[in-house]
Design a protein around this motif. Structure first.
Motif, PDB file in Angstrom:
ATOM      1  N   ILE A 237       0.832  -1.208   0.000  1.00 12.86           N
ATOM      2  CA  ILE A 237       0.000   0.000   0.000  1.00 12.86           C
ATOM      3  C   ILE A 237       0.864   1.256   0.000  1.00 12.86           C
ATOM      4  O   ILE A 237       0.580   2.218  -0.722  1.00 12.86           O
ATOM      5  CB  ILE A 237      -0.975  -0.011   1.197  1.00 12.86           C
ATOM      6  CG1 ILE A 237      -2.038  -1.097   0.987  1.00 12.86           C
ATOM      7  CG2 ILE A 237      -1.634   1.358   1.376  1.00 12.86           C
ATOM      8  CD1 ILE A 237      -3.029  -1.228   2.125  1.00 12.86           C
ATOM      9  N   GLN A 238       1.928   1.249   0.771  1.00 16.39           N
ATOM     10  CA  GLN A 238       2.815   2.405   0.791  1.00 16.39           C
ATOM     11  C   GLN A 238       3.463   2.607  -0.580  1.00 16.39           C
ATOM     12  O   GLN A 238       3.568   3.742  -1.075  1.00 16.39           O
ATOM     13  CB  GLN A 238       3.892   2.231   1.859  1.00 16.39           C
ATOM     14  CG  GLN A 238       4.808   3.446   1.998  1.00 16.39           C
ATOM     15  CD  GLN A 238       5.869   3.254   3.074  1.00 16.39           C
ATOM     16  OE1 GLN A 238       5.820   2.294   3.835  1.00 16.39           O
ATOM     17  NE2 GLN A 238       6.815   4.159   3.129  1.00 16.39           N
ATOM     18  N   ALA A 239       3.887   1.521  -1.224  1.00 10.89           N
ATOM     19  CA  ALA A 239       4.493   1.624  -2.550  1.00 10.89           C
ATOM     20  C   ALA A 239       3.493   2.158  -3.562  1.00 10.89           C
ATOM     21  O   ALA A 239       3.831   2.980  -4.420  1.00 10.89           O
ATOM     22  CB  ALA A 239       5.007   0.255  -2.999  1.00 10.89           C
ATOM     23  N   LEU A 240       2.237   1.721  -3.464  1.00  7.90           N
ATOM     24  CA  LEU A 240       1.202   2.174  -4.389  1.00  7.90           C
ATOM     25  C   LEU A 240       0.933   3.665  -4.219  1.00  7.90           C
ATOM     26  O   LEU A 240       0.819   4.408  -5.205  1.00  7.90           O
ATOM     27  CB  LEU A 240      -0.078   1.364  -4.136  1.00  7.90           C
ATOM     28  CG  LEU A 240      -1.272   1.622  -5.063  1.00  7.90           C
ATOM     29  CD1 LEU A 240      -0.882   1.416  -6.526  1.00  7.90           C
ATOM     30  CD2 LEU A 240      -2.430   0.701  -4.675  1.00  7.90           C
ATOM     31  N   LYS A 241       0.864   4.122  -2.996  1.00  4.82           N
ATOM     32  CA  LYS A 241       0.634   5.541  -2.739  1.00  4.82           C
ATOM     33  C   LYS A 241       1.813   6.387  -3.228  1.00  4.82           C
ATOM     34  O   LYS A 241       1.623   7.432  -3.873  1.00  4.82           O
ATOM     35  CB  LYS A 241       0.406   5.780  -1.245  1.00  4.82           C
ATOM     36  CG  LYS A 241      -0.932   5.267  -0.725  1.00  4.82           C
ATOM     37  CD  LYS A 241      -1.140   5.672   0.731  1.00  4.82           C
ATOM     38  CE  LYS A 241      -2.515   5.306   1.216  1.00  4.82           C
ATOM     39  NZ  LYS A 241      -2.793   5.840   2.567  1.00  4.82           N
ATOM     40  N   ARG A 242       3.010   5.951  -2.937  1.00  8.26           N
ATOM     41  CA  ARG A 242       4.194   6.733  -3.330  1.00  8.26           C
ATOM     42  C   ARG A 242       4.352   6.754  -4.850  1.00  8.26           C
ATOM     43  O   ARG A 242       4.708   7.789  -5.430  1.00  8.26           O
ATOM     44  CB  ARG A 242       5.445   6.162  -2.672  1.00  8.26           C
ATOM     45  CG  ARG A 242       5.457   6.307  -1.161  1.00  8.26           C
ATOM     46  CD  ARG A 242       6.703   5.700  -0.544  1.00  8.26           C
ATOM     47  NE  ARG A 242       7.872   6.549  -0.725  1.00  8.26           N
ATOM     48  CZ  ARG A 242       9.110   6.188  -0.411  1.00  8.26           C
ATOM     49  NH1 ARG A 242       9.331   4.975   0.077  1.00  8.26           N
ATOM     50  NH2 ARG A 242      10.110   7.005  -0.578  1.00  8.26           N
ATOM     51  N   ALA A 243       4.093   5.630  -5.518  1.00  7.49           N
ATOM     52  CA  ALA A 243       4.208   5.589  -6.977  1.00  7.49           C
ATOM     53  C   ALA A 243       3.166   6.495  -7.630  1.00  7.49           C
ATOM     54  O   ALA A 243       3.454   7.190  -8.617  1.00  7.49           O
ATOM     55  CB  ALA A 243       4.048   4.158  -7.483  1.00  7.49           C
ATOM     56  N   SER A 244       1.960   6.508  -7.094  1.00 13.94           N
ATOM     57  CA  SER A 244       0.920   7.384  -7.625  1.00 13.94           C
ATOM     58  C   SER A 244       1.313   8.846  -7.449  1.00 13.94           C
ATOM     59  O   SER A 244       1.140   9.670  -8.360  1.00 13.94           O
ATOM     60  CB  SER A 244      -0.409   7.097  -6.915  1.00 13.94           C
ATOM     61  OG  SER A 244      -1.439   7.910  -7.424  1.00 13.94           O
ATOM     62  N   ALA A 245       1.864   9.182  -6.296  1.00 17.77           N
ATOM     63  CA  ALA A 245       2.285  10.557  -6.028  1.00 17.77           C
ATOM     64  C   ALA A 245       3.478  10.937  -6.907  1.00 17.77           C
ATOM     65  O   ALA A 245       3.548  12.047  -7.446  1.00 17.77           O
ATOM     66  CB  ALA A 245       2.638  10.719  -4.552  1.00 17.77           C
ATOM     67  N   PHE A 246       4.436  10.030  -7.043  1.00 17.87           N
ATOM     68  CA  PHE A 246       5.621  10.273  -7.872  1.00 17.87           C
ATOM     69  C   PHE A 246       5.193  10.564  -9.312  1.00 17.87           C
ATOM     70  O   PHE A 246       5.692  11.501  -9.954  1.00 17.87           O
ATOM     71  CB  PHE A 246       6.527   9.046  -7.819  1.00 17.87           C
ATOM     72  CG  PHE A 246       7.874   9.232  -8.464  1.00 17.87           C
ATOM     73  CD1 PHE A 246       8.974   9.627  -7.714  1.00 17.87           C
ATOM     74  CD2 PHE A 246       8.052   8.989  -9.819  1.00 17.87           C
ATOM     75  CE1 PHE A 246      10.222   9.784  -8.306  1.00 17.87           C
ATOM     76  CE2 PHE A 246       9.290   9.146 -10.413  1.00 17.87           C
ATOM     77  CZ  PHE A 246      10.382   9.546  -9.659  1.00 17.87           C
ATOM     78  N   THR A 247       4.239   9.780  -9.814  1.00 15.56           N
ATOM     79  CA  THR A 247       3.745   9.966 -11.183  1.00 15.56           C
ATOM     80  C   THR A 247       3.022  11.293 -11.320  1.00 15.56           C
ATOM     81  O   THR A 247       3.180  12.006 -12.328  1.00 15.56           O
ATOM     82  CB  THR A 247       2.815   8.808 -11.566  1.00 15.56           C
ATOM     83  OG1 THR A 247       3.514   7.565 -11.404  1.00 15.56           O
ATOM     84  CG2 THR A 247       2.344   8.939 -13.001  1.00 15.56           C
TER      85      THR A 247
END
Length: 282
Positions: A237-247
């Motif tokens: 979940i943390q990776a998904l949130k960070r990847a969405s924000a990074f994008t």
């Protein structure tokens, strides 16, 4: 950390109401640029003499190692934007297929073709070279024939055993026998709208943070690459949130020149929810 991106670098012709622009593109380019912030990146690609040397030098100046297969012509697309999220694509030319890869092992291999240049045999080879293989569906379902972009189907069995697979929601419908239970993480994005994610078959939705976007080119490629990197070190979940924000920050600024503190702050605005049941084809 050693990472390999497999796919064609592309000569993109961008057509907007503001004018015409020629620039480097392709999923391999955007994925490599995103990963270059975090690890040593290599690109396996095919280009012709028509590919500008200055573009290749810029990648090398970023510390990216290039493995190039000679071709008569480089892959080239014309992208006509109707608005920030809607575009019409035409394939103008195609470079050579990629059927082998450099010797040695890699911490991450990302398969990101744009015109069918990565074969099922190369997918199988990647699995033998790394225990972390990620892929984007996009280039596996595109016809390699020049002209207005045509999408074809692909058997999802070639993706079984991958650590991460990304697809746009409309692209996912063209993958036959796509089984989330046989892929560790399946990401099904819908641009700025609510997307879906599967972790070993368990179903989630995620809502990206809203930012102003003039064009969406490279969004899925950056999302896939950044998620792969974050997922190596973070819970799902943390990776998904960070990847969405990074994008989102990349799309807002069209660069990767932003601090991770901003990524982490924006990630708090990304919501992820576990679902009991969901239909992939909806």
């Amino acid at each position: 950390m050693r990472c390999l991106i497999v796919g064609h670098l592309v000569r993109d012709i961008i057509v907007k109401s503001s004018g015409v622009e020629h620039r480097i593109g392709g999923g391999a380019y955007y994925s490599a640029m995103a990963l270059s912030r975090f690890c040593t990146v290599e690109i396996l690609t095919s280009v012709g003499e028509d590919f500008p040397e200055s573009w290749l030098r810029e990648l090398e100046e970023e510390g990216i190692v290039l493995h190039t297969i000679p071709a008569e012509s480089s892959t080239s697309y014309r992208l006509r934007y109707l608005d920030g999220n809607t575009r019409e694509l035409s394939l103008l030319s195609v470079a050579e297929r990629i059927t082998d890869m450099p010797q040695g092992s890699y911490d991450i291999i990302i398969l990101n073709p744009v015109a069918g240049e990565v074969t099922p045999e190369t997918v199988a080879l990647a699995k033998r070279r790394s225990n972390f293989v990620a892929a984007d569906v996009q280039g596996f379902i595109r016809s390699p024939n020049p002209g207005r972009l045509k999408l074809t189907g692909v058997d999802g069995g070639i993706f079984n055993g991958l650590r991460v697979l990304h697809a746009d929601a409309s692209e996912a419908q063209l993958v036959r026998n796509l089984d989330p239970d046989k892929i560790e993480v399946l990401l099904v994005s819908r641009g700025a709208d609510v997307g879906r994610a599967y972790l070993r078959g368990r179903k989630y939705t995620y809502t990206p943070a809203r930012v102003a976007v003039e064009e969406s080119t490279g969004a899925g490629d950056v999302f896939l690459a950044s998620f792969a990197m974050f997922y190596r070190d973070c819970p799902f979940i943390q990776a998904l949130k960070r990847a969405s924000a990074f994008t989102a920050l990349f799309l807002q600024r069209r660069s990767f020149d932003f601090p991770m503190d901003e990524v982490n702050e924006l990630a708090r605005r990304v919501t992820v929810e576990r679902l009991n049941d969901i239909n992939l084809q909806e």
